[in-house]
Design an enzyme around this catalytic site. Structure first.
Site, mmCIF file in Angstrom:
data_model
loop_
_atom_site.group_PDB
_atom_site.id
_atom_site.type_symbol
_atom_site.label_atom_id
_atom_site.label_comp_id
_atom_site.label_asym_id
_atom_site.label_seq_id
_atom_site.Cartn_x
_atom_site.Cartn_y
_atom_site.Cartn_z
ATOM 1 N N TYR A 15 -36.889 22.293 22.209
ATOM 2 C CA TYR A 15 -35.406 22.874 22.188
ATOM 3 C C TYR A 15 -35.660 24.298 21.813
ATOM 4 O O TYR A 15 -34.606 25.197 22.362
ATOM 5 C CB TYR A 15 -34.546 21.832 21.529
ATOM 6 C CG TYR A 15 -34.090 20.544 22.158
ATOM 7 C CD1 TYR A 15 -35.337 19.807 22.359
ATOM 8 C CD2 TYR A 15 -33.162 20.071 22.761
ATOM 9 C CE1 TYR A 15 -35.390 18.455 23.148
ATOM 10 C CE2 TYR A 15 -32.960 19.087 23.491
ATOM 11 C CZ TYR A 15 -34.355 17.942 23.752
ATOM 12 O OH TYR A 15 -33.867 17.051 24.422
ATOM 13 N N HIS A 43 -30.338 18.714 32.072
ATOM 14 C CA HIS A 43 -28.914 18.772 31.644
ATOM 15 C C HIS A 43 -28.038 19.895 31.747
ATOM 16 O O HIS A 43 -27.330 20.376 30.853
ATOM 17 C CB HIS A 43 -28.959 18.435 29.990
ATOM 18 C CG HIS A 43 -29.620 17.327 29.695
ATOM 19 N ND1 HIS A 43 -29.029 16.160 29.399
ATOM 20 C CD2 HIS A 43 -30.965 16.887 29.341
ATOM 21 C CE1 HIS A 43 -29.644 15.090 28.845
ATOM 22 N NE2 HIS A 43 -30.773 15.679 29.074
ATOM 23 N N ASN A 48 -28.491 10.267 24.335
ATOM 24 C CA ASN A 48 -28.295 10.013 25.984
ATOM 25 C C ASN A 48 -27.354 8.623 25.838
ATOM 26 O O ASN A 48 -26.982 8.104 24.792
ATOM 27 C CB ASN A 48 -29.690 9.426 26.689
ATOM 28 C CG ASN A 48 -30.144 11.003 27.089
ATOM 29 O OD1 ASN A 48 -29.473 11.995 27.089
ATOM 30 N ND2 ASN A 48 -31.555 10.842 27.484
HETATM 31 FE FE1 HDE Z 1 -33.943 16.758 26.185
HETATM 32 N N1 HDE Z 1 -34.264 18.677 26.608
HETATM 33 N N2 HDE Z 1 -36.034 16.766 26.173
HETATM 34 N N3 HDE Z 1 -33.981 14.774 25.666
HETATM 35 N N4 HDE Z 1 -32.300 16.803 25.955
HETATM 36 C C1 HDE Z 1 -33.171 19.541 26.981
HETATM 37 O O1 HDE Z 1 -33.016 21.596 25.886
HETATM 38 C C2 HDE Z 1 -36.959 17.615 26.182
HETATM 39 C C3 HDE Z 1 -35.030 13.911 25.743
HETATM 40 C C4 HDE Z 1 -31.082 15.800 25.824
HETATM 41 O O2 HDE Z 1 -25.849 19.600 26.306
HETATM 42 C C5 HDE Z 1 -33.450 21.040 27.047
HETATM 43 O O3 HDE Z 1 -31.273 23.085 25.274
HETATM 44 C C6 HDE Z 1 -38.213 17.205 26.065
HETATM 45 C C7 HDE Z 1 -34.744 12.711 25.275
HETATM 46 C C8 HDE Z 1 -29.760 16.196 25.862
HETATM 47 O O4 HDE Z 1 -27.306 21.072 25.726
HETATM 48 C C9 HDE Z 1 -35.004 20.849 26.813
HETATM 49 C C10 HDE Z 1 -38.335 15.868 25.941
HETATM 50 C C11 HDE Z 1 -33.216 12.675 25.054
HETATM 51 C C12 HDE Z 1 -30.079 17.568 26.351
HETATM 52 C C13 HDE Z 1 -35.278 19.452 26.392
HETATM 53 C C14 HDE Z 1 -36.791 15.533 26.178
HETATM 54 C C15 HDE Z 1 -32.672 14.066 25.319
HETATM 55 C C16 HDE Z 1 -31.430 17.880 26.462
HETATM 56 C C17 HDE Z 1 -33.019 21.823 28.059
HETATM 57 C C18 HDE Z 1 -39.349 14.727 25.826
HETATM 58 C C19 HDE Z 1 -32.342 11.678 24.526
HETATM 59 C C20 HDE Z 1 -28.707 18.608 26.609
HETATM 60 C C21 HDE Z 1 -32.044 22.621 27.404
HETATM 61 C C22 HDE Z 1 -40.197 15.039 24.640
HETATM 62 C C23 HDE Z 1 -32.547 11.264 23.153
HETATM 63 C C24 HDE Z 1 -28.190 19.234 25.455
HETATM 64 C C25 HDE Z 1 -31.872 22.458 26.109
HETATM 65 C C26 HDE Z 1 -27.149 20.130 25.704
HETATM 66 C C27 HDE Z 1 -31.969 19.349 26.922
HETATM 67 C C28 HDE Z 1 -36.552 19.160 26.212
HETATM 68 C C29 HDE Z 1 -36.454 14.082 26.179
HETATM 69 C C30 HDE Z 1 -31.531 14.485 25.219
HETATM 70 C C31 HDE Z 1 -35.719 21.395 28.005
HETATM 71 C C32 HDE Z 1 -39.485 18.100 26.059
HETATM 72 C C33 HDE Z 1 -35.504 11.445 24.822
HETATM 73 C C34 HDE Z 1 -28.691 15.493 25.735
HETATM 74 O O5 HDE Z 1 -35.506 21.437 25.604
#
Ligand code: HDE
Length: 709
Positions: A371, A84, A157
């Site tokens: 996060y 993202h 999402n």
């Molecule tokens: Fe994320 N995700 N994600 N994700 N995600 C990040 O956090 C992660 C997942 C989502 O505009 C990271 O601050 C794991 C689902 C958004 O700043 C990180 C898993 C959904 C954003 C991270 C998921 C999301 C992130 C990267 C599986 C929808 C952007 C930078 C266990 C419900 C937020 C950060 C923004 C960002 C990890 C799966 C949505 C790496 C480990 C499912 C919208 O921490």
């Protein structure tokens, strides 16, 4: 389709909005009318020359002014988000329609007069920070609510399900989709070998793959997409009763997408297309709006469905549990500074308020660790909650101290609890004062690395999604898969994918396989595959009678609102001779809320863009006034033929219709969405209806059949 009118708020209170604005204000810097200084406030006399030993001599180490400037510059970049990385943000407010006290005690969901400030960041997942907006990708839809009881983050999402069921697989998924490790290609694209190699071995991803290959992954605008919390969460009311809840954001402008060929062209012509669209809409006062929807499942129904509520690869069909629209979010202010706000905002699904809690979804559970952990590297330490965009508006007191870049100056030396020297402060709030309590879910089980049995059905909902699409939407999925798998060199990967697609729908697999001359294996179809063609969409059958519903109206964008041209971008090709017609048509379209640009061969007064600087892919519809001078311009032909290929409404005014014959597109002039008339007035009403319909997909040809001739 009639738009639902939300109940008007009783009284508007801006106290919470003002609190956040005042908080941000304290940190704003405005240099208007000010002198230049160093970071220490020393006025700078000469910002052109470094200090040297003579005009031709070496620079002196003592030049503290040069070092002050360059040192800061050297450290301007922070690591981009692991996923993202590319995103755009905006401020706004959220207001609930009526108290939801029976379900949740969350304060911001109980006071219809309260305008809770929000900061929203939309993003793509795979590309780097500077990558194109129009990548085929999931869009992040992250909302930070600054509530009276602390920050609540709904980090969702634009697709309601996910690729994987357990956090354990997330690093693998992301490694596979990001640019490949040896040569760092391709940028912002899943169309490459490592991604499909991984996916072809992960049957649980097939439902998400259907969504990601659909037009949902190439939205027309960030303002025209749905949002989803994805996981099942819990609501808890004052009595401590809990129910399960799924969150939805429903855009009031409806959901719309672009065509794939158009997306690839926009990526070249205006890679900031979505960012610009969001920014301009807010600057123009066309504030994007979404209604918050909830699907609530009573605790007693936890095991009622054929899927597990904890499985993030499944949705709850709206026919089984309707979406109740409970409030509205309006984005009404662009950030002042991209870095300070959009780049430094730190979301965390673990930011909760009393009344909302997690479920045991194993993907969500893993996110709770990830996060805050990733912010330590990205934002440089444990004090990122003190950055203005991340600070709550509610008071914040605890015994945490120090760390990199600490901003708070804690006054007392009493930094432990219990204590008597500080009068025992800060006290535990206790439940009566709004203290957070987790839902006391009973737990007794063995420690295992395992999944519940219902997680093993990987195909039923993939088939449900595919069945629910209109014919053009199905064709787009087929072509997206042909494109993506066409970028895979290893035949065995393509073959494995066809094998998985066969479990979703045999015809889908066959049509994709057709582009590669692969045989589709005969597989045992899942229970709801191959429904009779005459089955009406949106069949609602009680679960007891039909364990799996076969089609869901809510899953097809073809069923979205199509009654407005508000904020649609329309181009009128008109030179000086057509100027009067263009002016009248422009006024009519603008009175309906559209954004209209007049395009001529050259820029001049009353002309917004020249043919050279514009392209039809950044418009929703086009009008051409007269045959002359356009017949002579190859760029005009591309402009019109692209608009035709991308199924947009086209108005041909005066003798412009002759252009189709001149350009060898004669057959096209009677196609759906082409409007003809002697004057702007004659075409305006039918043009408006054609634009509101968004796209006229019936015009599309199957590329593989077309290639075969
Ligand atoms: Fe994320 N995700 N994600 N994700 N995600 C990040 O956090 C992660 C997942 C989502 O505009 C990271 O601050 C794991 C689902 C958004 O700043 C990180 C898993 C959904 C954003 C991270 C998921 C999301 C992130 C990267 C599986 C929808 C952007 C930078 C266990 C419900 C937020 C950060 C923004 C960002 C990890 C799966 C949505 C790496 C480990 C499912 C919208 O921490």
């Amino acid at each position: 389709m009639a738009k639902k009118t939300p109940p008007a708020p009783k009284k508007k209170s801006t106290v919470h909005e003002n609190a956040k604005l005042a908080d941000l204000e304290r940190n704003r810097s405005d240099a208007t009318g000010q002198d230049l200084t160093t970071n220490q406030g020393l006025p700078i006399n000469d910002n052109q020359n470094s200090l040297k030993a003579g005009p031709r001599g070496p620079s002196l180490l003592e030049d503290h002014i040069l070092r002050d400037k360059i040192t800061h510059f050297d450290h301007e970049r922070i690591p981009e988000r692991v996923v993202h990385a590319r995103g755009s943000g905006a401020h706004g407010v959220f207001q609930v329609y009526e108290p939801l006290g029976k379900l949740t005690k969350a304060g911001f969901l109980n006071d219809p007069e309260r305008r809770t400030p929000v900061f929203v960041r939309f993003s793509t997942v795979a590309g780097f920070r500077g990558s194109t907006d129009l990548a085929r990708d999931v869009r992040g839809f992250a909302v930070k609510f600054y509530t009276d009881e602390g920050i609540y983050d709904l980090v969702g999402n634009n697709i309601p399900v996910f690729f994987i069921q357990d956090a354990m697989k997330f690093p693998d998924l992301v490694h596979s989709v990001k640019p490949e490790a040896h040569h760092e290609m391709p940028q912002a694209a899943s169309a490459h070998e490592t991604f499909w190699d991984f996916i072809s071995l992960m049957p649980e991803s097939m439902h998400m793959i259907m969504w990601a290959m659909s037009d949902r992954a190439i939205p027309r605008s960030l303002r025209m997409m749905e949002g989803f919390g994805v996981h099942t969460f819990r609501f808890i009311n004052e009595k401590g009763e809990s129910s399960f809840v799924k969150f939805h954001w429903k855009p009031l402008l409806g959901m719309h997408s672009v065509a794939w060929d158009e997306a690839t062209k926009i990526s070249g012509k205006d890679p900031d297309f979505h960012r610009r669209d969001l920014w301009e809409a807010i600057e123009n006062g066309d504030y994007p709006e979404w209604e918050l929807g909830i699907q609530v499942v009573p605790a007693k129904d936890e095991h009622k469905y054929p899927f597990d509520l904890l499985d993030p690869t499944k949705l709850i069909p709206e026919e089984l549990v309707p979406v109740r629209r409970v409030g509205k979010m309006t984005l009404n202010r662009n950030p002042d500074n991209f870095f300070a706000e959009t780049e430094q905002v730190a979301y965390d699904p673990g930011h909760l308020v009393p009344g909302i809690d997690f479920s045991n979804d194993p993907l969500l559970q893993g996110r709770l660790f990830s996060y805050p952990d990733t912010q330590l590297t990205r934002l440089g330490g444990p004090n990122h909650h003190e950055i203005p965009i991340n600070r709550p508006i509610s008071p914040m007191h605890n015994n945490q101290r120090d760390g990199h870049m600490r901003q708070t100056i804690n006054k007392s030396h009493i930094n432990y609890e219990p204590n008597t020297l500080g009068g025992g402060c800060p006290f535990q709030a206790g439940m009566k004062n709004g203290g957070f309590t987790s839902f006391p879910e009973p737990m007794e089980d063995m420690k295992v690395r395992a999944k519940s049995e219902k997680f093993m059905d990987h195909f039923s909902q993939a088939t449900l999604f595919y069945n629910s699409q209109s014919k053009p939407e199905q064709n787009h999925i087929i072509n997206a898969l042909r494109f993506e798998l066409g970028k895979v060199d290893t035949a065995a990967v393509r073959e494995r994918m066809i094998g998985l697609l066969a479990f979703v729908d045999h015809d889908l697999a066959k049509q994709v396989a057709d582009a590669f001359d692969i045989d589709v294996p005969e597989v045992e179809p899942p229970i709801n595959q191959s429904i009779p063609a005459d089955t009406p969409p949106a069949d609602v059958q009680p679960y007891e009678e039909t364990p799996l519903i076969q089609r869901s109206k809510a899953l097809s964008m073809a069923n979205t609102i199509k009654d407005t041209i508000r904020t649609r971008r329309i181009a009128i090709l008109a030179d000086a001779d057509g100027a009067a017609v263009a002016k009248t048509l422009k006024a009519t379209l603008e009175s309906e809320g559209a954004m209209v640009k007049v395009i001529a061969p050259k820029m001049s007064k009353d002309v917004d863009q020249s043919l050279m600087t514009s392209t039809s892919v950044v418009f929703d519809a086009i009008a051409v006034v007269n045959q002359d001078p356009w017949a002579a311009y190859p760029d005009a032909k591309d402009f019109v033929s692209d608009a035709f290929r991308h199924a947009k409404a086209i108005a041909l005014i005066g003798d412009a219709v002759a252009l189709f014959d001149i350009w060898g597109m004669g057959d096209a002039k009677d196609a759906p969405g082409i409007v003809k008339g002697a004057s702007g007035k004659a075409v305006s009403q039918s043009f408006i209806s054609a634009i509101a319909a968004h796209r006229h997909w019936a015009r599309e040809k199957d590329p593989v059949t077309a290639m075969k001739g």
